[in-house]
Design a protein around this motif. Sequence first.
Motif, short mmCIF file in Angstrom:
data_model
loop_
_atom_site.label_atom_id
_atom_site.label_comp_id
_atom_site.label_asym_id
_atom_site.label_seq_id
_atom_site.Cartn_x
_atom_site.Cartn_y
_atom_site.Cartn_z
N MET A 1 -13.32 7.68 8.82
CA MET A 1 -13.49 8.79 8.13
C MET A 1 -12.28 10.00 8.28
O MET A 1 -12.08 10.53 7.14
N ALA A 2 -11.56 9.73 9.39
CA ALA A 2 -10.44 10.80 9.55
C ALA A 2 -9.20 10.50 8.40
O ALA A 2 -8.59 11.38 7.86
N ASP A 3 -9.19 9.15 8.14
CA ASP A 3 -8.13 8.57 7.11
C ASP A 3 -8.79 9.11 5.67
O ASP A 3 -7.83 9.55 4.80
N HIS A 4 -9.88 9.09 5.45
CA HIS A 4 -10.50 9.55 4.15
C HIS A 4 -10.40 10.98 4.11
O HIS A 4 -9.73 11.39 2.95
N ARG A 6 -8.20 12.87 5.35
CA ARG A 6 -6.80 13.27 5.25
C ARG A 6 -6.27 13.11 3.70
O ARG A 6 -5.46 13.73 3.20
N ALA A 7 -6.75 11.94 3.01
CA ALA A 7 -6.28 11.58 1.87
C ALA A 7 -6.68 12.65 0.82
O ALA A 7 -6.21 13.01 -0.16
N LEU A 8 -8.19 13.02 1.22
CA LEU A 8 -8.79 13.89 0.33
C LEU A 8 -8.18 15.13 0.42
O LEU A 8 -7.85 16.02 -0.71
N PHE A 9 -7.89 15.65 1.68
CA PHE A 9 -7.16 16.96 1.78
C PHE A 9 -5.61 17.01 1.33
O PHE A 9 -5.38 17.90 0.80
N TYR A 43 -4.13 8.63 -4.98
CA TYR A 43 -4.91 9.06 -3.61
C TYR A 43 -6.08 8.26 -3.69
O TYR A 43 -6.97 8.09 -4.78
N SER A 44 -6.74 7.89 -2.63
CA SER A 44 -7.82 7.08 -2.32
C SER A 44 -8.93 8.16 -1.91
O SER A 44 -8.98 8.41 -0.68
N VAL A 45 -9.72 8.61 -2.60
CA VAL A 45 -10.69 9.60 -2.09
C VAL A 45 -12.10 9.08 -2.65
O VAL A 45 -12.39 8.44 -3.73
N GLU A 46 -12.84 8.79 -1.71
CA GLU A 46 -14.17 8.36 -1.82
C GLU A 46 -15.17 9.29 -2.13
O GLU A 46 -15.07 10.45 -1.66
N PRO A 47 -15.86 8.93 -3.31
CA PRO A 47 -16.85 10.01 -3.78
C PRO A 47 -17.89 10.42 -2.75
O PRO A 47 -18.27 11.54 -2.49
N GLY A 48 -18.33 9.31 -1.59
CA GLY A 48 -19.28 9.73 -0.77
C GLY A 48 -18.64 10.62 0.31
O GLY A 48 -19.30 11.67 0.70
N VAL A 75 -13.49 23.98 -0.36
CA VAL A 75 -13.77 22.82 0.70
C VAL A 75 -12.40 22.67 1.22
O VAL A 75 -12.26 22.67 2.41
N TYR A 76 -11.10 22.81 0.63
CA TYR A 76 -10.19 22.79 1.09
C TYR A 76 -9.83 23.75 2.26
O TYR A 76 -9.19 23.63 3.28
N LEU A 77 -10.10 25.08 1.79
CA LEU A 77 -9.78 26.12 2.62
C LEU A 77 -10.58 25.98 3.94
O LEU A 77 -10.12 26.72 5.04
N ARG A 78 -11.66 25.31 4.11
CA ARG A 78 -12.42 25.21 5.13
C ARG A 78 -12.10 23.74 6.01
O ARG A 78 -12.78 23.26 6.83
N ARG A 79 -11.05 23.18 5.46
CA ARG A 79 -10.37 21.97 6.10
C ARG A 79 -10.36 21.88 7.72
O ARG A 79 -10.79 20.96 8.13
N GLY A 80 -9.94 23.11 8.24
CA GLY A 80 -9.90 23.29 9.82
C GLY A 80 -11.32 23.02 10.18
O GLY A 80 -11.30 22.33 11.39
N SER A 81 -12.17 23.58 9.87
CA SER A 81 -13.68 23.29 10.48
C SER A 81 -14.25 21.82 10.20
O SER A 81 -15.30 21.51 10.64
N LEU A 82 -13.52 21.20 8.95
CA LEU A 82 -14.06 19.85 8.86
C LEU A 82 -13.42 18.68 9.20
O LEU A 82 -14.17 17.52 9.24
N LEU A 83 -12.55 18.85 9.75
CA LEU A 83 -11.65 17.68 10.23
C LEU A 83 -12.27 16.94 11.67
O LEU A 83 -13.01 17.74 12.32
#
Length: 83
Positions: A1-4, A6-9, A43-48, A75-83
Amino acid sequence: MADHLRALFDFLAQIQTDPELRAQLNEVCTADEVSAIAADRGYSVEPGTLLELFERCNEAPVARSGLMDEKLIRVYLRRGSLL
């Protein structure tokens, strides 16, 4: 999940500086469409993964026309709390 994540962010980081990407994202309404745009840009971004983040951020799973960029930026701005 962490790799997904990182790619998304990494992909989402480009929205605010790339007007062409932002315009493309404003034409779509679903996570599948965002994933396709990301894939076109290498970029490999999974829809799920994106749908899960929408849920965690209390965002609807589908955006109204012209609003996907704003949803993704939130969503990007909340990345710190989502990782």
